[in-house]
Design a protein around this motif. Structure first.
Motif, PDB file in Angstrom:
ATOM      1  N   ARG A  51       9.191  27.987 120.627  1.00  0.00           N
ATOM      2  CA  ARG A  51       8.015  27.477 119.947  1.00  0.00           C
ATOM      3  C   ARG A  51       8.007  27.910 118.487  1.00  0.00           C
ATOM      4  O   ARG A  51       7.997  27.090 117.586  1.00  0.00           O
ATOM      5  N   ASP A  52       8.033  29.236 118.268  1.00  0.00           N
ATOM      6  CA  ASP A  52       8.010  29.734 116.897  1.00  0.00           C
ATOM      7  C   ASP A  52       9.414  29.937 116.340  1.00  0.00           C
ATOM      8  O   ASP A  52       9.636  29.885 115.149  1.00  0.00           O
ATOM      9  N   ILE A  53      10.335  30.223 117.249  1.00  0.00           N
ATOM     10  CA  ILE A  53      11.713  30.445 116.831  1.00  0.00           C
ATOM     11  C   ILE A  53      12.621  29.505 117.615  1.00  0.00           C
ATOM     12  O   ILE A  53      12.657  29.544 118.842  1.00  0.00           O
ATOM     13  N   GLY A  54      13.313  28.633 116.913  1.00  0.00           N
ATOM     14  CA  GLY A  54      14.243  27.709 117.559  1.00  0.00           C
ATOM     15  C   GLY A  54      15.661  28.251 117.496  1.00  0.00           C
ATOM     16  O   GLY A  54      15.980  29.072 116.635  1.00  0.00           O
ATOM     17  N   PHE A  55      16.485  27.778 118.430  1.00  0.00           N
ATOM     18  CA  PHE A  55      17.862  28.263 118.504  1.00  0.00           C
ATOM     19  C   PHE A  55      18.853  27.120 118.552  1.00  0.00           C
ATOM     20  O   PHE A  55      18.623  26.120 119.226  1.00  0.00           O
ATOM     21  N   ILE A  56      19.987  27.274 117.869  1.00  0.00           N
ATOM     22  CA  ILE A  56      21.120  26.386 118.099  1.00  0.00           C
ATOM     23  C   ILE A  56      22.341  27.275 118.282  1.00  0.00           C
ATOM     24  O   ILE A  56      22.543  28.232 117.542  1.00  0.00           O
ATOM     25  N   PHE A  57      23.137  26.935 119.283  1.00  0.00           N
ATOM     26  CA  PHE A  57      24.320  27.740 119.552  1.00  0.00           C
ATOM     27  C   PHE A  57      25.575  26.973 119.173  1.00  0.00           C
ATOM     28  O   PHE A  57      25.554  25.778 118.895  1.00  0.00           O
ATOM     29  N   GLN A  58      26.694  27.697 119.253  1.00  0.00           N
ATOM     30  CA  GLN A  58      27.970  27.105 118.864  1.00  0.00           C
ATOM     31  C   GLN A  58      28.388  25.975 119.787  1.00  0.00           C
ATOM     32  O   GLN A  58      28.872  24.945 119.347  1.00  0.00           O
ATOM     33  N   GLU A  59      28.197  26.180 121.092  1.00  0.00           N
ATOM     34  CA  GLU A  59      28.720  25.236 122.063  1.00  0.00           C
ATOM     35  C   GLU A  59      27.692  24.192 122.470  1.00  0.00           C
ATOM     36  O   GLU A  59      26.882  24.431 123.359  1.00  0.00           O
ATOM     37  N   PRO A  60      27.718  23.022 121.847  1.00  0.00           N
ATOM     38  CA  PRO A  60      26.724  22.026 122.233  1.00  0.00           C
ATOM     39  C   PRO A  60      26.939  21.521 123.656  1.00  0.00           C
ATOM     40  O   PRO A  60      26.031  21.007 124.284  1.00  0.00           O
ATOM     41  N   MET A  61      28.159  21.697 124.175  1.00  0.00           N
ATOM     42  CA  MET A  61      28.456  21.219 125.526  1.00  0.00           C
ATOM     43  C   MET A  61      27.663  22.004 126.564  1.00  0.00           C
ATOM     44  O   MET A  61      27.009  21.458 127.433  1.00  0.00           O
ATOM     45  N   SER A  62      27.748  23.336 126.448  1.00  0.00           N
ATOM     46  CA  SER A  62      27.177  24.144 127.514  1.00  0.00           C
ATOM     47  C   SER A  62      25.713  24.481 127.264  1.00  0.00           C
ATOM     48  O   SER A  62      25.068  25.072 128.104  1.00  0.00           O
ATOM     49  N   SER A  63      25.183  24.102 126.118  1.00  0.00           N
ATOM     50  CA  SER A  63      23.795  24.442 125.836  1.00  0.00           C
ATOM     51  C   SER A  63      22.820  23.425 126.403  1.00  0.00           C
ATOM     52  O   SER A  63      21.632  23.659 126.427  1.00  0.00           O
ATOM     53  N   LEU A  64      23.325  22.279 126.817  1.00  0.00           N
ATOM     54  CA  LEU A  64      22.440  21.270 127.397  1.00  0.00           C
ATOM     55  C   LEU A  64      22.686  21.203 128.894  1.00  0.00           C
ATOM     56  O   LEU A  64      23.813  21.351 129.363  1.00  0.00           O
ATOM     57  N   ASN A  65      21.615  20.967 129.638  1.00  0.00           N
ATOM     58  CA  ASN A  65      21.739  20.870 131.091  1.00  0.00           C
ATOM     59  C   ASN A  65      22.245  19.479 131.460  1.00  0.00           C
ATOM     60  O   ASN A  65      21.592  18.480 131.149  1.00  0.00           O
ATOM     61  N   MET A  76      20.846  19.092 120.170  1.00  0.00           N
ATOM     62  CA  MET A  76      20.441  20.504 120.207  1.00  0.00           C
ATOM     63  C   MET A  76      19.495  20.836 119.072  1.00  0.00           C
ATOM     64  O   MET A  76      18.532  21.587 119.238  1.00  0.00           O
ATOM     65  N   ILE A  77      19.795  20.255 117.893  1.00  0.00           N
ATOM     66  CA  ILE A  77      18.919  20.508 116.740  1.00  0.00           C
ATOM     67  C   ILE A  77      17.541  19.914 117.015  1.00  0.00           C
ATOM     68  O   ILE A  77      16.509  20.545 116.778  1.00  0.00           O
ATOM     69  N   ALA A  78      17.519  18.713 117.567  1.00  0.00           N
ATOM     70  CA  ALA A  78      16.246  18.073 117.909  1.00  0.00           C
ATOM     71  C   ALA A  78      15.464  18.944 118.886  1.00  0.00           C
ATOM     72  O   ALA A  78      14.245  19.140 118.749  1.00  0.00           O
ATOM     73  N   LEU A  79      16.165  19.483 119.861  1.00  0.00           N
ATOM     74  CA  LEU A  79      15.546  20.342 120.865  1.00  0.00           C
ATOM     75  C   LEU A  79      14.977  21.601 120.228  1.00  0.00           C
ATOM     76  O   LEU A  79      13.855  22.023 120.517  1.00  0.00           O
ATOM     77  N   ALA A  80      15.755  22.193 119.316  1.00  0.00           N
ATOM     78  CA  ALA A  80      15.345  23.442 118.689  1.00  0.00           C
ATOM     79  C   ALA A  80      14.140  23.238 117.774  1.00  0.00           C
ATOM     80  O   ALA A  80      13.315  24.133 117.620  1.00  0.00           O
ATOM     81  N   LEU A  81      14.057  22.049 117.174  1.00  0.00           N
ATOM     82  CA  LEU A  81      13.002  21.833 116.184  1.00  0.00           C
ATOM     83  C   LEU A  81      11.800  21.091 116.746  1.00  0.00           C
ATOM     84  O   LEU A  81      10.839  20.823 116.020  1.00  0.00           O
ATOM     85  N   ALA A  82      11.827  20.763 118.035  1.00  0.00           N
ATOM     86  CA  ALA A  82      10.786  19.913 118.618  1.00  0.00           C
ATOM     87  C   ALA A  82       9.398  20.527 118.487  1.00  0.00           C
ATOM     88  O   ALA A  82       8.404  19.815 118.380  1.00  0.00           O
ATOM     89  N   CYS A  83       9.304  21.844 118.498  1.00  0.00           N
ATOM     90  CA  CYS A  83       7.984  22.477 118.428  1.00  0.00           C
ATOM     91  C   CYS A  83       7.665  22.992 117.032  1.00  0.00           C
ATOM     92  O   CYS A  83       6.833  23.895 116.881  1.00  0.00           O
ATOM     93  N   ASP A  84       8.337  22.439 116.017  1.00  0.00           N
ATOM     94  CA  ASP A  84       8.095  22.856 114.640  1.00  0.00           C
ATOM     95  C   ASP A  84       8.177  24.358 114.456  1.00  0.00           C
ATOM     96  O   ASP A  84       7.203  24.998 114.026  1.00  0.00           O
TER      97      ASP A  84
END
Lengths: 304, 350, 349
Positions: free
Chosen positions: C97-111, C171-179
């Motif tokens: 919510r307040d802190i978004g995350f993006i990791f190196q591996e976009p493959m394994s970061s999404l379900n 992943m970026i969209a996911l991380a930033l979805a909650c502003d």
């Protein structure tokens, strides 16, 4: 201190890759270090060493002749003279158990050896070459595995005649698919490793690649499976001998002692309990040792 | 690298190489689609492209670690393609490969000494002592202590492992070494050590290198000539300096733009080509020019005609319609279009 | 209890120390790391593998505990609130919510089992108590924002239908979805192709400006730093060795390690027309750290005694921080005879 870069580069120390190194396949020294820290594994190994020593030195250790008994003293309970009592022919149960450990261990080794002899080469060939070779071998494997193991062993013994060697041969054949499956699966994944490709690029032929690169890298699962199988074959031998299809009298194995004492369980429960416990504890020890090996050998590093 | 290529026939000659993979349901993937190039003795050819370009498959097919579907590969006078495996194995002595990932390319169950000894065992009849001397020599070449022969790979860092892999590739004195992204898995500081090591080794041994990489800057540093690959085909070739400084294909220019300059002010103000869209599937490549779906300069002709290889001054070619259509670059650099603003889409930053 | 000052920095990290248990004993992976990050700024932590940069980022919001790590000292204040020692539940409210995350591996970061739209909507619903429809609309809006064509359609696709570059944008969209006010990006472009990396960086820069957020960007690539950073922290062997505004760092690196990293870049060699200069040796292991300055065994300027015995403190110099006792003298243009590349001049003009 202003040495040239080249000079410094020559004195590079080997460095592991840090914390994740515990996941790397073990070298002999790391294996020993990790295994020694595994208390259960060390205990299991110690127990099995004792059993092996008992078997090797049985004639010197056993207090009585295992095959000579006094009928007048048949089916006695534990006493100072006969620690675990006597059987229906008045023979000392303890001495028979000690001597039986020779038979049981040799039988287990024999059966496991047969399983390895069949399973290892077929599994390696199947896994490394793949394709139609793999298909043929695996269908044969499936057929063998679809039979209940003990029933198949009974059939083979029925065909070859009851003897310990035949029984163990039968069990070895029956258990070969287990080895084959483990070996094939590991070989399949090792085959895809870059170092195997690198060996091909170097000009190594298939025998050298299988023997020099694939086999050493599937040793971990193979050792684990073999250890556990030693326990399984002891159990299988006990089962066959219990039914009278294995070792022939007067020689005894743990299973035959158990089988022979079974009808007299009401009068001398000690024999059944002690023989049963011996089998269970040794099988359990092999299983625990297998697990300890698995933990100490480490998993294959996953691809980066 | 300033080695003068040897006179006479090239060391490696690749003609119309094709590699097709069957991906099931009757579909074919043309990973490498009609690629031709040569590497002279003691020369380094850089092969640049992104994932899916077919650059690594090309390297593997040259060594026949992947079977080419069509085309010819010559190493010196020997035709590599079509050799039976019995005849192929002795040839492996003359061509070697270094892989990208030093963590998986060394056998974890073998000591360093054993890994280096293996090629000698397979290809030579040297005695044990002679082989040991060669192993020590090879370790010396890659600046590792000869004390390490009894150690296992997991005791070494990535850079050290890559040195071992290079020693193994060089130990038989091969004529050609395919370097498949040999530095991309390494840290920057280690990367430069390995690059310098390779340059030094080549200067001494006059080996021909096929250097495969995704980083145009590294390729510019190590290669005499550069070939750029996109979706299974070469789009531009030429002397490395020219390809880097004056790219004649928009894709090369985009690769160049994608390498950040280590200067914040210039990096943030320079003219850049930032590509839109994603790389199309090699299962279903676009008609005409394969790059047109991402090309900021695409013209109608690009969808209709396969661009011919337009020869460039100083050697090499660019397969692009821009040289004969539209702005008619006639072999000039694509970068002038960015400054001149000849854009069909506003995808250029600034 | 005092209410946090209005002017408190968005993120204030002080003496953060993270340890991991290993067979060789406890190792310190992050060693008294301090920095502050103000709103709307981009801070890059740059270092090689094993420098502790990623662990630093993960430990800020309690993501190292699950991997066996332990924050053994220090404080992390986010908008004035201490995060170290917070229960998992409280951190969960902040993460995403307040802190978004993006990791190196976009493959394994999404379900792989859920559509990308569902995954984004789920985060929105959890943190914003938004309705099903509203959350889905937000997911589509975010996908559109990160440049995914026909977002309303694509939101119904599963992750495997996206290419590597597209997945990272999801992943970026996911991380930033909650502003979020802070985005922590751990090597988000390392696994991507160079042209995709360039575009992803452009996108991150645009979104950072549009969404008024701060970015903590972890990378090993000084080129990326030059492109995106306002301020830079250079880490080596678990410590901060240099901390400076981006222009100063590139114009005049104060630490020999920073200078070495710059000189080791192929781009630097090309710009200067000089051969590539490597840093000799290898990064030391956390359980076998050298005495004195941790960089001294690899440093061409190291002096016996001065650099080899006493630990070197981080100190203030020209508006930045540096952990080197020789920074001033190394700036002296008179080169040491026989010594390779002086510390200046490796920087790009």
């Amino acid at each position: 201190m202003t040495s040239r870069p080249e000079l410094q580069a020559e004195v590079l120390q080997p460095t592991g890759t840090g914390p994740e190194d515990t996941e790397a396949p073990a070298t002999p020294s790391t294996f020993v270090r990790r295994f020694r820290r595994n208390k259960v594994g060390v205990a299991a190994l110690a127990l099995l060493v004792v059993v092996v020593l008992l078997a090797v030195f049985a004639p010197w250790i056993a207090p009585h002749d295992p095959n000579q008994g006094e009928l007048s003293r048949a089916l006695e309970g534990p006493s100072g003279e006969y620690w675990f009592g006597t059987d229906d022919l008045g023979r000392d149960v303890l001495s028979r158990l000690i001597h039986a450990s020779r038979v049981s261990l040799v039988a287990a080794a024999l059966a496991t050896g047969v399983a390895l002899l069949i399973g290892l080469p077929l599994g390696l060939i199947s896994g490394y070459f793949g394709g139609w070779v793999d298909n043929v071998i695996m269908r044969f494997n499936d057929a063998l595995m679809s039979f209940p193991a003990l029933i198949l062993a009974v059939v083979i013994v029925g065909l070859l005649g009851p003897s310990l060697t035949n029984a163990m041969l039968a069990i070895g054949i029956v258990y070969a698919p287990r080895i084959m499956r483990v070996v094939r699966g590991s070989a399949l994944s090792v085959r895809e490793e870059v170092y195997v490709l690198s060996a091909r690029a170097t000009g190594c032929g298939a025998p050298r690649i299988i023997g020099g690169h694939v086999l050493p890298n599937i040793l971990s699962p193979l050792v684990v499976q073999t250890t556990i199988m030693l326990g399984l074959t002891i159990l299988a031998e006990a089962g066959l001998s219990f039914l009278g299809l294995g070792v022939q009298p007067p020689t005894a194995s743990w299973g035959s002692i158990l089988g022979r004492a079974f009808p007299y369980m009401g009068r001398t429960p000690t024999t059944v309990i002690v023989a049963g416990l011996t089998i269970s504890v040794v099988v359990l020890a092999f299983n625990l040792l297998g697990d300890a090996f698995r933990d100490s050998l480490g998993r294959e590093r996953r691809d980066q | 690298m300033t080695t003068t290529p040897g006179a006479g026939a090239p060391k490696l000659r690749v003609e119309d190489l094709e590699v097709t993979f069957d991906v099931g349901r009757g579909k074919k993937l043309h990973a490498v689609d009609g690629v031709s190039f040569h590497v002279d003795e003691g020369e380094t050819l850089g092969l640049v492209g992104e994932s899916g370009s077919g650059k690594s498959t090309t390297g593997m097919a040259v060594l026949r670690l992947t079977e080419p579907t069509a085309g010819r590969v010559h190493l010196g006078d020997t035709e590599v393609t079509g050799l039976r495996s019995r005849r192929m194995r002795p040839l492996r002595k003359r061509m070697q490969i270094v892989f990208q990932d030093p963590y998986s390319s060394l056998d974890p169950s073998m000591t360093i000494g054993q890994q280096l000894d293996e090629p000698l065992k397979v290809h030579t009849s040297l005695s044990k002592d002679e082989r040991r001397a060669r192993v020590d020599e090879a370790l010396d070449t890659v600046k590792l202590s000869t004390r390490y022969t009894t150690r296992y790979p997991n005791e070494f860092s990535g850079g050290q492992r890559q040195r071992i892999a290079i020693a193994r590739a060089m130990i038989l004195d091969p004529e050609l070494v395919v370097l498949d992204e040999p530095v991309s898995a390494l840290d920057v500081s280690t990367q430069s050590q390995i690059v310098n090591l390779l340059l030094g080794i080549q200067e001494q041994a006059r080996t021909s290198f096929l250097f495969i990489a995704h980083d145009l800057a590294v390729v510019r540093l190590v290669s005499d000539r550069t070939a750029v690959m996109y979706l299974g085909q070469l789009v531009e070739t030429g002397p490395s300096a020219r390809v880097y400084d004056a790219p004649a294909h928009p894709y090369t220019a985009a690769l160049n733009s994608a390498i950040p300059i280590p200067d914040p002010d210039r990096q943030r103000t320079r003219d850049r080509i930032v590509l839109g869209g994603d790389q199309p599937s090699p299962l279903n490549p676009p008609s005409g020019c394969r790059f047109r779906t991402r090309c900021p300069f695409a013209m109608p002709v690009c969808a209709e005609e396969v661009p011919p290889q337009h020869p460039l001054e100083g050697g090499g070619y660019a397969a692009c319609h821009l040289h004969t259509h539209g702005p008619e670059l006639r072999g000039g650099s694509v970068l002038q279009l960015v400054e001149g603003g000849h854009l069909t889409t506003p995808l250029v930053s600034r | 209890m005092t209410t946090p000052a209005v002017t408190a920095p968005l993120l204030q990290v002080e003496d953060l120390t993270v340890q991991f248990p290993t067979p060789d004993g406890l190792i310190t992976v992050v060693d008294h790391v301090s920095f502050t990050l103000d709103a709307n700024r981009v801070l890059c932590i740059v270092g090689e593998s094993g420098s502790g940069k990623s662990v630093t980022a993960l430990s800020l919001v309690g993501l190292v505990q699950s991997r066996g790590g332990r924050v053994s000292a220090g404080s992390v204040k986010f908008r004035g609130t201490e995060l170290v020692g917070q229960p998992e539940k409280a951190l969960n409210r902040i993460r995403g919510r307040d802190i978004g995350f993006i990791f190196q591996e976009p493959m394994s970061s999404l379900n792989p089992a859920f559509t990308v739209g569902d995954q984004i909507a789920e985060v929105v619903r959890r943190h914003r108590r938004a309705g099903r429809k509203e959350a889905w609309a937000r997911a589509v809006e975010m996908l559109d924002r990160v440049g995914i064509a026909s977002a309303a359609q694509r939101a119904k696709d599963y992750p495997h239908r996206f290419s590597g570059g597209m997945r990272q944008r999801v992943m970026i969209a996911l991380a930033l979805a909650c502003d979020p006010k802070l985005l922590i990006a751990d090597e988000p472009t390392t696994a991507l192709d160079v042209t995709i990396q360039a575009r992803t960086l452009e996108l991150l820069k645009t979104l950072q400006r549009e969404q008024d957020m701060a970015v903590l960007f972890i990378t090993h690539d000084l080129g990326v730093v030059a492109d995106i950073a306002d301020d830079v922290v250079v880490m080596y062997a678990s410590q901060v060795v240099e901390h400076a505004p981006v222009r100063d760092l590139f114009r005049r690196p104060q630490h020999p390690y920073t200078a070495g990293l710059l000189a080791a870049m192929p781009q630097s060699a090309l710009e200067n027309g000089s051969p590539l200069v490597g840093i000799p040796g290898v990064v030391p292991q956390p359980h076998r750290l050298p005495s004195g300055c941790r960089f001294h065994p690899r440093c061409t300027h190291a002096q016996a005694g001065r650099c080899t015995s006493e630990p070197v403190e981080l100190r203030r110099l020209d508006g930045g921080l540096v952990r080197c006792v020789r920074s001033e003298e190394l700036r002296d243009p008179a080169p040491v005879p026989g010594a390779p590349a002086p510390i200046e001049g490796v920087a790009v003009q």
